[in-house]
Write a protein that holds these residues in place. Structure first.
Motif, mmCIF file in Angstrom:
data_model
loop_
_atom_site.group_PDB
_atom_site.id
_atom_site.type_symbol
_atom_site.label_atom_id
_atom_site.label_comp_id
_atom_site.label_asym_id
_atom_site.label_seq_id
_atom_site.Cartn_x
_atom_site.Cartn_y
_atom_site.Cartn_z
ATOM 1 N N GLU A 86 8.894 11.474 -0.732
ATOM 2 C CA GLU A 86 7.452 11.344 -0.702
ATOM 3 C C GLU A 86 6.841 12.570 -0.023
ATOM 4 O O GLU A 86 7.319 13.024 1.007
ATOM 5 N N GLU A 111 -4.071 1.227 9.418
ATOM 6 C CA GLU A 111 -4.386 -0.170 9.761
ATOM 7 C C GLU A 111 -5.881 -0.411 9.928
ATOM 8 O O GLU A 111 -6.303 -1.184 10.786
ATOM 9 N N GLY A 170 0.016 -0.293 -11.189
ATOM 10 C CA GLY A 170 1.003 0.778 -11.026
ATOM 11 C C GLY A 170 0.609 2.111 -11.635
ATOM 12 O O GLY A 170 1.388 3.058 -11.605
ATOM 13 N N ASP A 199 0.521 4.906 -8.938
ATOM 14 C CA ASP A 199 1.898 5.230 -8.561
ATOM 15 C C ASP A 199 2.493 6.219 -9.538
ATOM 16 O O ASP A 199 3.148 7.178 -9.187
ATOM 17 N N PHE A 200 2.251 5.888 -10.799
ATOM 18 C CA PHE A 200 2.872 6.594 -11.901
ATOM 19 C C PHE A 200 2.467 8.059 -11.964
ATOM 20 O O PHE A 200 3.274 8.934 -12.229
ATOM 21 N N PRO A 222 4.408 5.860 -2.885
ATOM 22 C CA PRO A 222 4.490 4.507 -3.474
ATOM 23 C C PRO A 222 3.209 3.737 -3.204
ATOM 24 O O PRO A 222 3.168 2.821 -2.388
ATOM 25 N N SER A 240 3.063 -0.159 -3.559
ATOM 26 C CA SER A 240 3.782 -0.828 -2.478
ATOM 27 C C SER A 240 2.903 -0.900 -1.235
ATOM 28 O O SER A 240 2.876 -1.908 -0.537
ATOM 29 N N TRP A 241 2.169 0.181 -0.977
ATOM 30 C CA TRP A 241 1.261 0.176 0.173
ATOM 31 C C TRP A 241 0.135 -0.829 -0.037
ATOM 32 O O TRP A 241 -0.275 -1.523 0.890
ATOM 33 N N ARG A 279 0.216 -3.552 -1.895
ATOM 34 C CA ARG A 279 0.746 -4.907 -1.754
ATOM 35 C C ARG A 279 0.893 -5.247 -0.278
ATOM 36 O O ARG A 279 0.532 -6.335 0.170
ATOM 37 N N PHE A 280 1.428 -4.286 0.471
ATOM 38 C CA PHE A 280 1.578 -4.480 1.915
ATOM 39 C C PHE A 280 0.212 -4.740 2.548
ATOM 40 O O PHE A 280 0.031 -5.685 3.317
ATOM 41 N N SER A 321 -1.200 -8.185 1.711
ATOM 42 C CA SER A 321 -0.564 -9.304 2.414
ATOM 43 C C SER A 321 -0.926 -9.267 3.899
ATOM 44 O O SER A 321 -1.056 -10.313 4.523
#
Lengths: 515, 185
Positions: free
Chosen positions: A381, A410, A427, A430-431, A438, A441-442, A444-445, A448
């Motif tokens: 990355e 945060e 995505g 990302d692509f 990613p 992924s960040w 989604r994190f 949540s």
């Protein structure tokens, strides 16, 4: 919602529009569309997870040792309009256990283990044969009791959407056959082979929701599908159903994106398609509705695409909910020698699976086995160079680079304000990211964390309320005690007054006697 | 004229008066409401009051953790400070669980619980309402038979979280050569 917007939505499909961004991806669907659909045989054990719908786990309604018939309710779900889980075959419940389910966390979930008796005996079915004239509320109740959820992958309870649509009033039903995720072809095969069932489902949904027209949206390159659907609409003789081809561009199969293509309108952030007078359902959901209402059968099976270069004979299979994924792979000739990764769902939105012993659930639209050469090589990355490519392709018109920055620092409130909740995790960003960040992924994190933060805040509020209630109660009790004590003292004082009077009277009497 | 506009302004001041958000409420909203007393105040509200009066430091709340210190410092416009070890340490979230076979039904824990999360009666078995338990541990010391234990609250499928992405992880698994120039399928 503005009246003009609803009016504009009413003309859905007259003219096709575009959504922001998106990508043209190689489809890779052909390899799994060459063999007709086939049923997966009964496995020796079925593992039916209770987490099969958006909103949480259902509650088990059967016990170990209990005999069940095909279609019996085994799990009850009461949130979000409700829904339930049914026994996919007849047999005996041998256990209710915690075990790996197909969930991105890899966490265990409650599963009902059924040992089939091989007879596949149905419970007594209760179809609604006169559905064209039946009370729409009755049809919606049937949908609720049949455990139908959105089969496009989001598994949102269908009853919630249909109830909402009936309550708020809709004019157009959109059946989403624009399956944009590469490799996945379960909807395409369904539309080819069971087009009649989709059209029937559309008519039932029209009756149940009070809509006046249906658009079946398909991709412009699905030639055979178009033919089959046209034939089905013709033989049904229903002129309320229209087939519209949309341009193949990922992710036009997303609910909000498809609506934008058909109407030129955006579903507002935090809003629903029903705000525009629309209801959007996957084509497979429509067939499930048809089966539930016309045949009385609950949702027990679905079509799963088993594909990828890691599978010997890719194809689409009809699998009972609870069948282990390994059974499906076996029926497709097993894994190729150079298989490297197993993905649940497609290559863009799916997630890696840690075991093929996991069961098929209502959300399982595809199983993708990739070889090493199919997988994007892991690359280090690099820092974000603010090129803006991610924002250019984002179909939700977000600023992925900015969101990425906020989440890493945060800054949750700011991230929420920048529309993190509107990210559909397609995505695309990302692509195209040249720095190989990613991003999804960040996101989604971040999502949540936001969700967990909201739960924490709610728990803190509850704790505060309970604490304050207790403090108030203790204070009240203390106050009451003091009051009681005071009253007692008063009473005693009162009593001593009486004694005093008595003493005075006695002394008066004595004095009288002396005189 | 001057008097008239004075009257007008006076009226407007009353009519459009906005209740300013008292800093106390905002501080309290940042506290975890565990009511554990580890900050040396009898509850979250008293700690918030002390903070508002400038009598307490922002680093006295272990359940709030580092994030809590940062949020409080941010609100009060001061520099975040390291955690005060005198007040305990940041620990994973726990809930109390009563060994129901050992419980003698003395009600001491019920009296100690700041959020009424323990259910029971004299000489009857007690139990913790897990969803309401804040994990403050105040029920542990009064128990004469030591039948209460702390259990770490592990996330289940309903409240699990995605982990922080690993530097090499990639969301999309599709090979990069699969993308086509616009217009081709």
């Amino acid at each position: 919602m503005h009246i003009d917007s609803v009016e504009q939505a009413r003309n859905a499909g007259e003219q096709l529009h575009h959504f922001h961004g998106g990508l043209h991806l190689r489809h890779n669907k052909k390899i799994s569309c060459e063999t007709p659909l086939a049923q997966v045989p009964l496995p020796p054990l079925l593992f039916v997870p209770l987490l099969q719908q958006y909103g949480g786990e259902a509650e088990a309604t059967v016990e170990t040792g209990q005999k069940v018939l095909k279609g019996n309710e085994i799990g009850c779900f009461t949130h979000l309009g409700g829904g339930c889980v049914h026994a996919p075959t007849s047999g005996t419940v041998t256990a209710v256990i915690h075990r790996a389910i197909s969930h991105p966390s890899g966490a265990d979930g409650c599963c009902i283990v059924i040992e089939p008796d091989g007879l596949d005996r149905w419970e007594e079915l209760e179809p609604i044969p006169n559905w064209p004239d039946a009370d729409p509320a009755l049809l919606r109740e049937k949908i609720r009791n049949s455990g139908i959820v959105g089969l496009g992958g989001a598994v949102f309870p269908t009853a919630f959407k249909t109830d909402d649509a009936a309550r708020q009033g809709i004019h157009t039903l959109i059946l989403n056959g624009a399956e944009c995720e590469p490799y996945i072809s379960c909807d395409e095969m369904l539309m080819r082979e069971q087009a009649d069932s989709i059209v029937l489902g559309a008519r039932v949904l029209l009756r149940a929701t009070g809509a006046t027209r249906t658009i079946i949206a398909i991709e412009d390159q699905m030639g055979a599908v178009n033919q089959a659907l046209k034939q089905a609409v013709k033989s049904a003789g229903d002129d309320r159903i229209e087939i519209i081809k949309v341009t193949t561009i990922y992710p036009e199969g997303g609910e909000k994106q498809l609506i934008q293509v058909l109407t030129g309108l955006e579903v507002p952030s935090g809003g629903w398609p029903v705000d525009l007078g629309l209801l959007c359902q996957n084509v497979a959901t429509a067939t499930a509705v048809a089966r539930a209402v016309v045949e009385g059968k609950p949702l027990l099976e679905r079509i799963v695409t088993v594909t990828g270069n890691g599978i010997r004979k890719p194809r689409n299979l009809v699998a009972r909910i609870g069948t282990p994924i390994s059974d499906l792979v076996e029926q497709c000739g097993g894994y190729a020698n150079d298989v490297a990764r197993l993905v649940l769902g497609g290559p863009m939105m799916g997630y890696a699976l840690n075991s093929d012993a996991n069961p098929v659930i209502k959300a399982t639209n595809g199983i993708l086995a990739l070889t090493a050469r199919d997988i994007r090589p892991l690359q280090a990355e690099m820092p974000c160079i603010r090129c803006g490519e991610c924002a250019r392709v984002c179909p939700a018109v977000l600023l992925p680079q900015q969101l990425n920055w906020l989440i890493r620092n945060e800054q949750w409130d700011d991230a929420a304000e920048h529309g993190l909740a509107d990210c559909i995790e397609c995505g695309c960003c990302d692509f195209v990211c040249p720095s190989h960040i990613p991003l999804v992924s960040w996101f989604r994190f971040g999502k949540s964390e936001l969700h967990a933060l909201a739960i924490e805040r709610k728990q803190a509020e509850t704790a505060k309320r309970r604490y304050e209630a207790r403090e108030a109660r203790l204070l009240r009790i203390q106050h009451e005690r003091r009051q009681q004590l005071e009253e007692k003292k008063q009473a005693l004082r009162g009593a001593s007054g009486k004694r005093k009077k008595l003493a005075e009277a006695i002394s008066r009497a004595r004095q009288d006697r002396k005189q | 004229m001057g008097g008239l506009s004075g009257l007008g302004l006076g009226w407007a001041a009353c009519r459009f008066h906005i209740e300013s958000d008292p800093v106390l409420e905002r501080i309290e909203a940042l506290l975890p409401q565990t009511q554990c007393g580890q900050c040396n105040y009898p509850g979250c509200r008293p700690y918030a009051e002390a903070l508002a009066n400038g009598d307490a430091a922002v680093n006295q709340c272990p359940p709030g953790g580092e994030a809590g210190i940062r949020a409080l410092a941010d609100l009060l416009g001061i520099e975040p400070m390291p955690f005060d070890p005198g007040n305990g340490e940041e620990k994973p979230k726990t809930v109390a669980r009563i060994d129901e076979l050992a419980c003698i039904g003395c009600t001491l824990c019920i009296q100690a619980c700041p959020v009424d999360a323990i259910l029971g009666a004299t000489k009857q078995m007690h139990t913790v309402i897990e969803s309401e338990c804040t994990g403050c541990d105040l029920c542990l010391p009064p128990c004469p038979v030591d039948c209460i234990e702390k259990v770490i609250r592990y996330p289940d499928v309903d409240d699990w979280r995605w982990s922080i992405p690993r530097p090499t992880a990639s969301g999309a698994t599709m090979a990069a050569n699969e993308i086509l120039p616009a217009g081709q399928h």
